[in-house]
Design an enzyme around this catalytic site. Structure first.
Site, PDB file in Angstrom:
ATOM      1  N   LYS A 218      17.685 -52.200  20.612  1.00  6.86           N
ATOM      2  CA  LYS A 218      18.113 -52.134  22.014  1.00  6.86           C
ATOM      3  C   LYS A 218      19.344 -51.248  22.178  1.00  6.86           C
ATOM      4  CE  LYS A 218      17.875 -55.877  24.520  1.00  6.86           C
ATOM      5  NZ  LYS A 218      18.158 -57.197  25.147  1.00  6.86           N
ATOM      6  N   GLU A 224      20.888 -52.995  10.193  1.00  9.79           N
ATOM      7  CA  GLU A 224      19.727 -52.965   9.312  1.00  9.79           C
ATOM      8  C   GLU A 224      18.719 -51.908   9.764  1.00  9.79           C
ATOM      9  OE1 GLU A 224      21.181 -57.290   9.657  1.00  9.79           O
ATOM     10  OE2 GLU A 224      20.854 -55.579  10.990  1.00  9.79           O
ATOM     11  N   GLY A 279      15.026 -60.894  22.079  1.00 10.18           N
ATOM     12  CA  GLY A 279      14.270 -60.331  20.966  1.00 10.18           C
ATOM     13  C   GLY A 279      13.026 -61.113  20.607  1.00 10.18           C
ATOM     14  N   ARG A 280      13.158 -62.437  20.539  1.00  9.65           N
ATOM     15  CA  ARG A 280      12.016 -63.256  20.120  1.00  9.65           C
ATOM     16  C   ARG A 280      10.966 -63.404  21.212  1.00  9.65           C
ATOM     17  NH1 ARG A 280      16.748 -65.678  20.611  1.00  9.65           N
ATOM     18  NH2 ARG A 280      17.094 -67.549  21.850  1.00  9.65           N
ATOM     19  N   GLU A 365      15.646 -70.203  16.415  1.00 15.34           N
ATOM     20  CA  GLU A 365      16.705 -69.412  17.028  1.00 15.34           C
ATOM     21  C   GLU A 365      16.958 -69.868  18.458  1.00 15.34           C
ATOM     22  OE1 GLU A 365      17.566 -65.095  15.910  1.00 15.34           O
ATOM     23  OE2 GLU A 365      16.630 -64.877  17.889  1.00 15.34           O
ATOM     24  N   HIS A 396      -3.332 -76.165  -1.587  1.00 17.59           N
ATOM     25  CA  HIS A 396      -3.170 -76.088  -3.036  1.00 17.59           C
ATOM     26  C   HIS A 396      -1.698 -75.938  -3.417  1.00 17.59           C
ATOM     27  CE1 HIS A 396      -7.527 -75.773  -3.873  1.00 17.59           C
ATOM     28  NE2 HIS A 396      -7.550 -75.240  -2.668  1.00 17.59           N
ATOM     29  N   LYS A 524      26.601 -61.488  11.452  1.00 16.25           N
ATOM     30  CA  LYS A 524      26.782 -60.033  11.543  1.00 16.25           C
ATOM     31  C   LYS A 524      28.256 -59.651  11.427  1.00 16.25           C
ATOM     32  CE  LYS A 524      22.782 -59.171  14.564  1.00 16.25           C
ATOM     33  NZ  LYS A 524      22.371 -58.682  15.910  1.00 16.25           N
TER      34      LYS A 524
END
Length: 578
Positions: A218, A224, A279-280, A365, A396, A524
């Site tokens: 954004k 990152e 974001g999510r 979040e 399993h 951050k």
């Protein structure tokens, strides 16, 4: 700056656990006690038929939860007491319900039809969304049709989405889920990890002449994302020999045109979004560009239509038939009244294998908070730990803990009725396992049944007594089963919107702001300090002894490696002599 709104999710200092509805549920829990699900089914032949709901192509069977009709009535009363309907109206109407950031929460506007305007702050946000989407669709069609080409004139074959968090998980999950609808020429790749391994692996497998990078940030400052983007930029320039190739191989999803231009991306190929897109909740926006490239505009329209259909269901359906409300309240019952610390998501379709990771971010979040919207501390458990993967693999691995462990873990089983062509028998086996696991968690296996089986198998009495405790399954373990007819863009859109609204409902009842994430920001800030100290000869910032020791160990390792890479003095002299 506009002043903060007066809307609050709970009166200042109010305690959800002291409310009348909460106290009624506590008393009811003590009354229902450990009543076994097998007993509830035996006493009520109509239970399964009554405890189901269906909407937008999704079918929910919630009868295997440890609830009665009275439990459900009390949970619906809890939602009413929390003023859920009012909060829902505020969100869909564009009120600034994200109080700590003074923002509206309008991810639902991203999938609202263009002929249904929504005026917020004097602007029709639906018209703004439609304008950006039209640009995305034109660009995607150019790439898919082979008209957008790389620097040497070849068509794009690989798309690399560089982002993190919601700019990675949402598009990645959707592209994995909808591979059956993918363009035959385009291959999708996703890079989020900043350790260099992921971007390195991708760059070794793609051709610089036919690769398109989407940089999704954004602000265009996300550390990152920008670190990986610059690595990709350097790689492209090295292989093409010119920075002039960048505009044909990079586009941006951002709101910072100046930073995008400095990177070398033509701002005409920047696709924007708005601060009310968390974001999510962003895969419906320009962040979903990779999804559009994979499934096309028509497919993306179907994805949006499925989500909008669930929006309408959430708004219009009474609580008693409302899928997001039912699932949210059952989750609250399991977390706060039955003490479940986690929630398992178990999709029985391989293409949904990234759904649990996506829902981890969405739920944890959003509702991983210990402070209510009014600033007071919460007095109950909030978001459970969300986890899971493909259910067949889980059988399993960790299903042993579900059946016989010491923690209560509710499960959402997610199944698809239609098999992919030619794989009907494989699909039938997977579906049978899903249904059987839900049945086993509910029914268990009592001691008398286990004892009879061992006796019939001819085991000695001493063996029976020794083995019996290990072969008993208590059962009475809650689960939901969600079914869709087929895994289509529409069905996926409805499924994701269902979980979005489920998360919102739980946040309302717990009195939380589900739309900020200050805990992410703290990490951050501290990472920036540590990064500076790793590159310095001594700490520039104060740290605790453990953190300082880890930084020092990194510096020592770096110094040792640099020393080992220095050529020996004699070897250097020989090179100079030559």
């Amino acid at each position: 700056m506009t002043s903060h709104p007066t809307l609050h999710f709970a009166p200042s200092g109010a305690s959800s656990t002291s409310s009348a509805a909460w106290q009624a549920l506590l008393a009811h829990r003590d009354g229902i006690g450990e009543c076994h699900l097998k007993q509830l089914f035996a006493a009520d032949p109509e239970r399964a038929a009554r405890m189901q709901a269906e909407a937008c192509g999704l079918f929910l069977d919630y009868s295997k939860n440890r609830v009665s009709d009275e439990t459900l009535a009390l949970l619906f009363a809890l939602a009413c007491e929390a003023r859920l309907a009012e909060r829902r109206t505020a969100m869909f109407g564009g009120e600034r319900i994200n109080l700590t950031e003074n923002r509206a929460v309008l991810h639902t506007a991203l999938r609202r039809p263009a002929d249904q305007p929504l005026i917020v702050g004097g602007r029709d946000v639906v018209a703004d969304v439609a304008a950006v989407r039209e640009r995305i669709y034109r660009f995607a069609e150019a790439v898919r049709g082979g008209n957008w080409r790389g620097h040497d004139g070849r068509a794009i074959t690989d798309v690399v989405n560089i982002g993190i968090g919601g700019s990675d998980l949402g598009p990645l999950m959707a592209c994995e889920a909808l591979k059956a609808f993918a363009h035959p020429r385009l291959r999708m790749h996703f890079v989020s990890n900043v350790d260099g391994v992921q971007i390195g692996d991708v760059l070794r497998t793609v051709d610089p002449a036919t690769t398109l990078f989407i940089v999704a940030s954004k602000t265009f400052t996300t550390q990152e994302t920008l670190t990986n983007a610059h690595a990709a930029r350097t790689w492209l320039v090295e292989h093409t020999g010119s920075e002039a190739a960048i505009p044909r191989h990079f586009v941006a999803v951002s709101t910072h045109a100046d930073a995008v231009a400095r990177f070398g991306i033509d701002p005409a190929n920047m696709f924007g979004f708005w601060d009310w897109v968390g974001g999510r909740y962003s895969l419906w926006s320009a962040i979903g560009l990779s999804i559009v490239l994979q499934i096309g505009a028509e497919g993306f329209d179907e994805l949006l239509a499925g989500a909008h259909a669930m929006d309408r269901h959430f708004i219009d359906a009474p609580f008693e038939r409302n899928l997001p409300v039912i699932m949210a309240l059952l989750g609250i019952w399991n977390v706060d009244f039955l003490g479940a610390p986690s929630q398992l998501i178990a999709p029985y379709h391989q293409r949904l294998h990234r759904l649990p990771a996506f829902l981890q971010q969405l739920d944890m979040e959003s509702n991983g908070k210990s402070v209510r919207s009014d600033g007071s501390p919460v007095d109950c458990q909030t978001s459970p730990v969300i986890w899971g993967e493909s259910g067949i693999n889980g059988q399993h691995a960790y299903f042993q803990m579900l059946h016989q462990g010491s923690q209560l873990v509710p499960v959402d089983f997610i199944g698809v009725l239609q098999a992919e062509a030619g794989l009907e028998q494989h699909h039938r086996i997977a579906f049978a396992n899903m249904v059987a696991q839900a049945e086993a968690l509910m029914s268990g296996k009592p001691a008398d049944e286990v004892e009879a089986e061992m006796r019939a198998a001819g085991l000695a009495e001493a063996q029976i007594r020794a083995l019996l405790p290990h072969r008993v399954f208590a059962g009475n373990l809650p689960s939901n089963t969600l079914l869709m007819e087929r895994l289509s863009p529409f069905a996926l859109g409805a499924l994701v919107a269902l979980y979005e609204h489920r998360t919102f409902v739980q946040g309302v009842v717990w009195g939380l702001n589900s739309f900020d994430q200050w805990g992410v920001e703290l990490g951050k800030q501290l990472a920036a300090r540590v990064l500076a100290d790793l590159a310095a000869p001594a700490d520039l910032h104060p740290h605790d002894a453990s953190t300082a020791g880890l930084i020092a160990r990194y510096r020592e390792h770096l110094a040792e490696r640099q020393d080992s890479e220095k050529p020996a003095a004699g070897h250097t002299e020989q090179n100079q002599a030559r």
